[in-house]
Design a protein around this motif. Sequence first.
Motif, PDB file in Angstrom:
ATOM      1  N   PRO A   2       5.007  -0.658  -1.524  1.00 51.98           N
ATOM      2  CA  PRO A   2       4.665  -0.050  -2.977  1.00 51.98           C
ATOM      3  C   PRO A   2       3.355  -0.471  -3.591  1.00 51.98           C
ATOM      4  O   PRO A   2       2.652  -1.229  -3.077  1.00 51.98           O
ATOM      5  CB  PRO A   2       5.918  -1.045  -3.880  1.00 51.98           C
ATOM      6  CG  PRO A   2       5.978  -2.263  -3.048  1.00 51.98           C
ATOM      7  CD  PRO A   2       5.609  -1.863  -1.607  1.00 51.98           C
ATOM      8  N   GLY A   3       3.047   0.357  -4.610  1.00 50.82           N
ATOM      9  CA  GLY A   3       1.817   0.290  -5.154  1.00 50.82           C
ATOM     10  C   GLY A   3       1.687  -0.797  -6.352  1.00 50.82           C
ATOM     11  O   GLY A   3       2.519  -1.682  -6.332  1.00 50.82           O
ATOM     12  N   THR A  63      -1.104  -3.814  -4.549  1.00 50.36           N
ATOM     13  CA  THR A  63      -1.707  -3.295  -3.392  1.00 50.36           C
ATOM     14  C   THR A  63      -2.923  -4.096  -2.829  1.00 50.36           C
ATOM     15  O   THR A  63      -2.508  -4.264  -1.570  1.00 50.36           O
ATOM     16  CB  THR A  63      -2.417  -1.697  -3.900  1.00 50.36           C
ATOM     17  OG1 THR A  63      -1.201  -1.023  -4.370  1.00 50.36           O
ATOM     18  CG2 THR A  63      -2.892  -1.127  -2.557  1.00 50.36           C
ATOM     19  N   LEU A  64      -3.619  -4.889  -3.544  1.00 54.42           N
ATOM     20  CA  LEU A  64      -4.756  -5.234  -2.952  1.00 54.42           C
ATOM     21  C   LEU A  64      -4.184  -6.813  -2.473  1.00 54.42           C
ATOM     22  O   LEU A  64      -4.705  -7.150  -1.255  1.00 54.42           O
ATOM     23  CB  LEU A  64      -5.789  -6.130  -4.152  1.00 54.42           C
ATOM     24  CG  LEU A  64      -6.077  -4.672  -4.669  1.00 54.42           C
ATOM     25  CD1 LEU A  64      -7.323  -5.235  -5.879  1.00 54.42           C
ATOM     26  CD2 LEU A  64      -7.386  -4.065  -3.776  1.00 54.42           C
ATOM     27  N   ASN A  65      -3.003  -7.220  -2.870  1.00 58.23           N
ATOM     28  CA  ASN A  65      -2.376  -8.252  -2.214  1.00 58.23           C
ATOM     29  C   ASN A  65      -1.796  -8.125  -1.104  1.00 58.23           C
ATOM     30  O   ASN A  65      -1.650  -9.088  -0.223  1.00 58.23           O
ATOM     31  CB  ASN A  65      -1.372  -9.109  -3.415  1.00 58.23           C
ATOM     32  CG  ASN A  65      -2.263  -9.745  -4.557  1.00 58.23           C
ATOM     33  OD1 ASN A  65      -3.252 -10.275  -4.335  1.00 58.23           O
ATOM     34  ND2 ASN A  65      -1.739  -9.903  -5.684  1.00 58.23           N
ATOM     35  N   LEU A  66      -1.056  -6.780  -1.030  1.00 58.98           N
ATOM     36  CA  LEU A  66      -0.551  -6.583   0.260  1.00 58.98           C
ATOM     37  C   LEU A  66      -1.586  -6.354   1.306  1.00 58.98           C
ATOM     38  O   LEU A  66      -1.332  -6.727   2.500  1.00 58.98           O
ATOM     39  CB  LEU A  66       0.099  -4.909   0.094  1.00 58.98           C
ATOM     40  CG  LEU A  66       1.395  -5.164  -0.585  1.00 58.98           C
ATOM     41  CD1 LEU A  66       1.857  -3.631  -0.745  1.00 58.98           C
ATOM     42  CD2 LEU A  66       2.500  -5.919   0.167  1.00 58.98           C
ATOM     43  N   CYS A  98       3.100  -6.156  -7.977  1.00 61.46           N
ATOM     44  CA  CYS A  98       3.446  -4.746  -7.295  1.00 61.46           C
ATOM     45  C   CYS A  98       3.946  -3.985  -8.562  1.00 61.46           C
ATOM     46  O   CYS A  98       4.341  -4.660  -9.421  1.00 61.46           O
ATOM     47  CB  CYS A  98       4.440  -4.913  -6.212  1.00 61.46           C
ATOM     48  SG  CYS A  98       5.994  -5.775  -6.956  1.00 61.46           S
ATOM     49  N   GLU A  99       4.083  -2.685  -8.295  1.00 59.69           N
ATOM     50  CA  GLU A  99       4.815  -1.802  -9.526  1.00 59.69           C
ATOM     51  C   GLU A  99       6.453  -2.122  -9.151  1.00 59.69           C
ATOM     52  O   GLU A  99       6.825  -1.589  -8.117  1.00 59.69           O
ATOM     53  CB  GLU A  99       4.321  -0.398  -9.449  1.00 59.69           C
ATOM     54  CG  GLU A  99       4.931   0.373 -10.151  1.00 59.69           C
ATOM     55  CD  GLU A  99       5.363   0.220 -11.626  1.00 59.69           C
ATOM     56  OE1 GLU A  99       6.366   0.062 -11.883  1.00 59.69           O
ATOM     57  OE2 GLU A  99       4.338   0.135 -12.467  1.00 59.69           O
ATOM     58  N   GLU A 100       6.954  -2.498 -10.312  1.00 63.80           N
ATOM     59  CA  GLU A 100       8.395  -2.709  -9.842  1.00 63.80           C
ATOM     60  C   GLU A 100       9.241  -1.654  -9.529  1.00 63.80           C
ATOM     61  O   GLU A 100      10.105  -1.608  -8.717  1.00 63.80           O
ATOM     62  CB  GLU A 100       9.038  -3.560 -11.095  1.00 63.80           C
ATOM     63  CG  GLU A 100       8.300  -5.217 -11.514  1.00 63.80           C
ATOM     64  CD  GLU A 100       7.385  -4.918 -12.230  1.00 63.80           C
ATOM     65  OE1 GLU A 100       6.807  -6.019 -12.896  1.00 63.80           O
ATOM     66  OE2 GLU A 100       6.585  -3.954 -12.480  1.00 63.80           O
TER      67      GLU A 100
END
Length: 180
Positions: free
Chosen positions: A67-68, A73-76, A10-12
């Motif tokens: 979050p992106g 994002t793919l893991n979410l 994720c983007e922290e």
Amino acid sequence: MIYVFLANGCEEIEALTPVDILRRAELPVKTVGVGSRQITGSHGITVLCDIQDKDADPKDCEMIVLPGGMPGTLNLERSPIVQSFVDFAHANDKWIGAICAAPSILGHKGLLKDRKAVCFPSFEDQLEGAEILEESVVKDGKIITAKGVGVAVEFGLKLTEALTSPARAAILKDSLQCAR
């Protein structure tokens, strides 16, 4: 409860800035690690989340935040638990916030059809059926989308406004010394 889902990659800033702002507003927030309480972001920063996804309870959920970042994002999106929370929030008129690439998750589910939305440039084609705007942060119904890391504070303030009031968000904005 506000659940902010964090997945590896994720983007922290997009994950933690909204958490910080929502907590400054004294709102109940839990960071939720997808698959583990320990999540490492796309820039190598490791975060110990409040709970693991399997321990999150949709019954007390008022808002979810996605979050992106890549591959976050793919893991979410691959997570059945995240998918079930998105479905629950949508079906039960709860708030959904998504920033950067994460609005694509909502787009793939058809939740942005006939809605105004934004995302990280180059992901617009993933927002199936949405009207893409130029704004940094967009609220349409109970969905709030944002462009990316540079607007993480603005995104956090819009999430706060949705759960409190414009006045409370403005006070918080002033206390953060945000540009007017």
